[in-house]
Design a protein around this motif. Structure first.
Motif, PDB file in Angstrom:
ATOM      1  N   ILE A 153     100.409 -85.404  17.336  1.00 24.56           N
ATOM      2  CA  ILE A 153     100.267 -86.911  17.116  1.00 24.56           C
ATOM      3  C   ILE A 153      99.844 -87.043  15.636  1.00 24.56           C
ATOM      4  N   GLN A 154     100.903 -87.756  15.081  1.00 22.23           N
ATOM      5  CA  GLN A 154     100.646 -88.017  13.454  1.00 22.23           C
ATOM      6  C   GLN A 154      99.994 -89.319  13.261  1.00 22.23           C
ATOM      7  N   ILE A 155      98.783 -89.483  12.551  1.00 19.06           N
ATOM      8  CA  ILE A 155      98.058 -90.634  12.733  1.00 19.06           C
ATOM      9  C   ILE A 155      97.949 -91.220  11.372  1.00 19.06           C
ATOM     10  N   VAL A 156      97.648 -90.658  10.260  1.00 20.29           N
ATOM     11  CA  VAL A 156      97.603 -90.837   9.028  1.00 20.29           C
ATOM     12  C   VAL A 156      98.309 -90.231   7.969  1.00 20.29           C
ATOM     13  N   GLY A 157      99.157 -90.885   7.134  1.00 19.42           N
ATOM     14  CA  GLY A 157     100.119 -90.007   6.086  1.00 19.42           C
ATOM     15  C   GLY A 157     101.321 -89.498   6.854  1.00 19.42           C
ATOM     16  N   PHE A 218     109.021 -72.014  16.642  1.00 21.37           N
ATOM     17  CA  PHE A 218     108.255 -71.631  15.283  1.00 21.37           C
ATOM     18  C   PHE A 218     108.142 -73.112  14.484  1.00 21.37           C
ATOM     19  N   HIS A 219     106.785 -73.378  13.888  1.00 20.28           N
ATOM     20  CA  HIS A 219     107.003 -74.503  13.112  1.00 20.28           C
ATOM     21  C   HIS A 219     106.103 -74.462  12.118  1.00 20.28           C
ATOM     22  N   ASN A 220     106.492 -75.180  11.024  1.00 18.61           N
ATOM     23  CA  ASN A 220     105.760 -75.131   9.705  1.00 18.61           C
ATOM     24  C   ASN A 220     105.550 -76.687   9.238  1.00 18.61           C
ATOM     25  N   VAL A 221     104.386 -76.928   8.603  1.00 18.67           N
ATOM     26  CA  VAL A 221     104.267 -78.385   8.417  1.00 18.67           C
ATOM     27  C   VAL A 221     103.565 -78.529   6.899  1.00 18.67           C
ATOM     28  N   ILE A 222     104.236 -79.456   6.216  1.00 17.37           N
ATOM     29  CA  ILE A 222     103.812 -79.842   4.697  1.00 17.37           C
ATOM     30  C   ILE A 222     103.354 -81.252   4.852  1.00 17.37           C
ATOM     31  N   TYR A 223     102.118 -81.360   4.329  1.00 18.63           N
ATOM     32  CA  TYR A 223     101.647 -82.819   4.214  1.00 18.63           C
ATOM     33  C   TYR A 223     102.161 -83.455   3.018  1.00 18.63           C
ATOM     34  N   LYS A 224     103.000 -84.376   3.204  1.00 21.81           N
ATOM     35  CA  LYS A 224     103.514 -85.204   1.919  1.00 21.81           C
ATOM     36  C   LYS A 224     102.449 -86.066   1.471  1.00 21.81           C
ATOM     37  N   GLU A 225     101.344 -86.235   2.067  1.00 21.52           N
ATOM     38  CA  GLU A 225     100.163 -87.206   1.658  1.00 21.52           C
ATOM     39  C   GLU A 225      99.074 -86.650   2.636  1.00 21.52           C
ATOM     40  N   TYR A 226      97.766 -87.258   1.936  1.00 21.66           N
ATOM     41  CA  TYR A 226      96.753 -86.935   2.896  1.00 21.66           C
ATOM     42  C   TYR A 226      96.855 -87.400   4.278  1.00 21.66           C
ATOM     43  N   GLY A 227      96.548 -86.470   5.245  1.00 22.51           N
ATOM     44  CA  GLY A 227      97.166 -86.624   6.634  1.00 22.51           C
ATOM     45  C   GLY A 227      95.830 -86.393   7.701  1.00 22.51           C
ATOM     46  N   VAL A 228      96.048 -87.254   8.727  1.00 25.02           N
ATOM     47  CA  VAL A 228      95.225 -87.047   9.961  1.00 25.02           C
ATOM     48  C   VAL A 228      96.081 -87.029  11.320  1.00 25.02           C
ATOM     49  N   ALA A 229      95.852 -85.748  12.069  1.00 22.25           N
ATOM     50  CA  ALA A 229      96.541 -85.753  13.209  1.00 22.25           C
ATOM     51  C   ALA A 229      95.832 -85.143  14.279  1.00 22.25           C
ATOM     52  N   VAL A 230      96.441 -85.153  15.585  1.00 24.69           N
ATOM     53  CA  VAL A 230      95.798 -84.494  16.775  1.00 24.69           C
ATOM     54  C   VAL A 230      96.887 -83.814  17.408  1.00 24.69           C
ATOM     55  N   ASN A 231      96.638 -82.618  17.730  1.00 28.94           N
ATOM     56  CA  ASN A 231      97.522 -81.841  18.681  1.00 28.94           C
ATOM     57  C   ASN A 231      96.883 -81.819  20.026  1.00 28.94           C
ATOM     58  N   VAL A 232      97.837 -82.059  20.784  1.00 32.23           N
ATOM     59  CA  VAL A 232      97.467 -81.931  22.549  1.00 32.23           C
ATOM     60  C   VAL A 232      98.247 -81.104  22.960  1.00 32.23           C
ATOM     61  N   PHE A 233      97.723 -79.781  23.412  1.00 26.98           N
ATOM     62  CA  PHE A 233      98.402 -78.580  23.910  1.00 26.98           C
ATOM     63  C   PHE A 233      98.096 -78.562  25.642  1.00 26.98           C
ATOM     64  N   TRP A 234      98.970 -78.347  26.565  1.00 27.58           N
ATOM     65  CA  TRP A 234      99.058 -78.085  27.810  1.00 27.58           C
ATOM     66  C   TRP A 234      99.894 -76.871  28.317  1.00 27.58           C
ATOM     67  N   LYS A 235      99.546 -76.561  29.375  1.00 28.27           N
ATOM     68  CA  LYS A 235     100.124 -75.331  29.874  1.00 28.27           C
ATOM     69  C   LYS A 235     101.552 -75.681  30.709  1.00 28.27           C
ATOM     70  N   HIS A 236     102.670 -75.089  30.465  1.00 28.58           N
ATOM     71  CA  HIS A 236     103.920 -75.312  30.901  1.00 28.58           C
ATOM     72  C   HIS A 236     104.235 -74.313  32.157  1.00 28.58           C
ATOM     73  N   LEU A 237     103.255 -73.164  32.045  1.00 30.75           N
ATOM     74  CA  LEU A 237     103.561 -72.253  33.024  1.00 30.75           C
ATOM     75  C   LEU A 237     102.228 -72.099  33.796  1.00 30.75           C
ATOM     76  N   GLY A 238     102.395 -71.223  35.132  1.00 33.01           N
ATOM     77  CA  GLY A 238     100.868 -71.226  35.914  1.00 33.01           C
ATOM     78  C   GLY A 238      99.892 -70.542  35.116  1.00 33.01           C
ATOM     79  N   ASP A 239      98.738 -70.998  35.284  1.00 34.63           N
ATOM     80  CA  ASP A 239      97.629 -70.312  34.697  1.00 34.63           C
ATOM     81  C   ASP A 239      97.441 -68.684  34.674  1.00 34.63           C
ATOM     82  N   SER A 240      98.203 -68.071  35.602  1.00 33.97           N
ATOM     83  CA  SER A 240      97.880 -66.414  35.513  1.00 33.97           C
ATOM     84  C   SER A 240      98.745 -66.034  34.300  1.00 33.97           C
ATOM     85  N   PHE A 241      99.669 -66.866  33.647  1.00 36.26           N
ATOM     86  CA  PHE A 241     100.490 -66.381  32.652  1.00 36.26           C
ATOM     87  C   PHE A 241      99.752 -66.346  31.370  1.00 36.26           C
TER      88      PHE A 241
END
Length: 300
Positions: A153-157, A218-241
């Motif tokens: 989630i890109q918030i600033v910049g 695979f991902h690579n990010v370059i801040y074009k400006e001063y930036g603020v963001a939040v990543n939200v991660f969740w499990k796509h597979l079952g917990d045992s994986f």
């Protein structure tokens, strides 16, 4: 080959679940309601005030191109945003106890969490972490993959994002979950010839945009400006994986870890043979993996 990332507007939980998520392709979501953070977080003074006295660990580097393999940065421990930096800097918020707690903006920065609204795109019981991030203009983060699905989630910049498909894994020159190719725009063709063949997916995130990053992309990010963001991660597979000791969401899936241990033992066993025999049986093992895992013996 370079492809521009698709930008999709008017996305709700139904369209995401039915039209976007099943394709397992990265996409920029524009116009989703993420709360008041886009307006409020533009003020550094507001962030500093609302951030409270939470201690943080900031990556500080003399160069904007940060390298997590060779560690071309130092860690600076301080209270949240209490210093102005002249070097390149990158904050990746951690859990209350970085050794055992996952990052969660609602736990570490509750006043800031009131400003942001996470899209209802995944089951709440699958939630893993929410990571608060800040970086200086020009900062480039290393290419890597995560084992969980992710909303950036890109918030600033503005931020430039470059992604590569899991299908290009043999072209990424991996060291663990990270690529050894630091300068992705000018890779050394002699050192990384296969990387030049990888299919690049690229786009620009504007404030308020959300990038869906499926697991293993695979991902690579370059801040074009001063930036603020939040990543939200969740499990796509079952917990045992997933490795239960993983607090960052980047430890490989449990079946792969077991398979890698078995492979290490197999390779150790092959060392008992003379070189020519070792090479012969090594190729037999490679062929067997290709047939079974890559499904090359699957009928058309």
């Amino acid at each position: 080959m370079i492809s521009l990332l698709n930008v999709v507007g008017d996305v709700n939980s139904s369209t995401f679940a039915e039209q976007i998520y099943p394709k397992r392709q990265p996409v920029i979501l524009r116009g989703v309601n993420i709360g008041q953070c886009v307006d409020k977080w533009r003020s550094v003074n507001y962030l500093t005030t609302q951030g409270g006295e939470m201690p943080v660990k900031i990556h500080v580097s003399a160069t904007p191109q940060m390298d997590f393999i060779n560690k071309n940065f130092s860690y600076n421990h301080q209270l949240f945003l209490k210093k102005c930096w002249t070097e390149s800097y990158y904050l990746r918020a951690l859990g209350d106890d970085p050794r055992k707690d996952k990052a969660d903006i609602h736990q570490q920065f509750p006043l800031l969490a009131d400003d942001i609204k996470f899209p209802n795109f995944f089951p709440q019981e699958k939630f893993f972490s929410s990571v608060f991030r800040i970086a200086s203009k020009g900062t480039q983060l290393w290419t890597h993959y995560d084992v969980m699905d992710n909303l950036l989630i890109q918030i600033v910049g503005r931020k430039r994002v470059i992604l590569y498909s899991p299908a290009d894994v043999d072209k990424m020159y991996l060291n663990g979950d990270k690529s050894e190719v630091l300068d992705i725009d000018n890779p050394d063709p002699a050192k990384f010839p296969k990387f030049l063949e990888a299919h690049r997916h690229e786009g620009i995130l504007e404030p308020g945009d959300i990038l869906f990053i499926p697991a293993l992309w695979f991902h690579n990010v370059i801040y074009k400006e001063y930036g603020v963001a939040v990543n939200v991660f969740w499990k796509h597979l079952g917990d045992s994986f997933y490795d239960q000791r993983d607090i960052y969401g980047n430890k490989d899936h449990v079946p792969f870890s077991r398979a890698q241990q078995i492979l290490d033992r197999a390779l150790k066993t092959l060392e008992e043979l003379p070189e020519d025999y070792r090479r012969f049986y090594g190729h037999r093992l490679i062929s067997r993996i290709e047939r079974k895992v890559l499904l090359k013996d699957k009928p058309p």
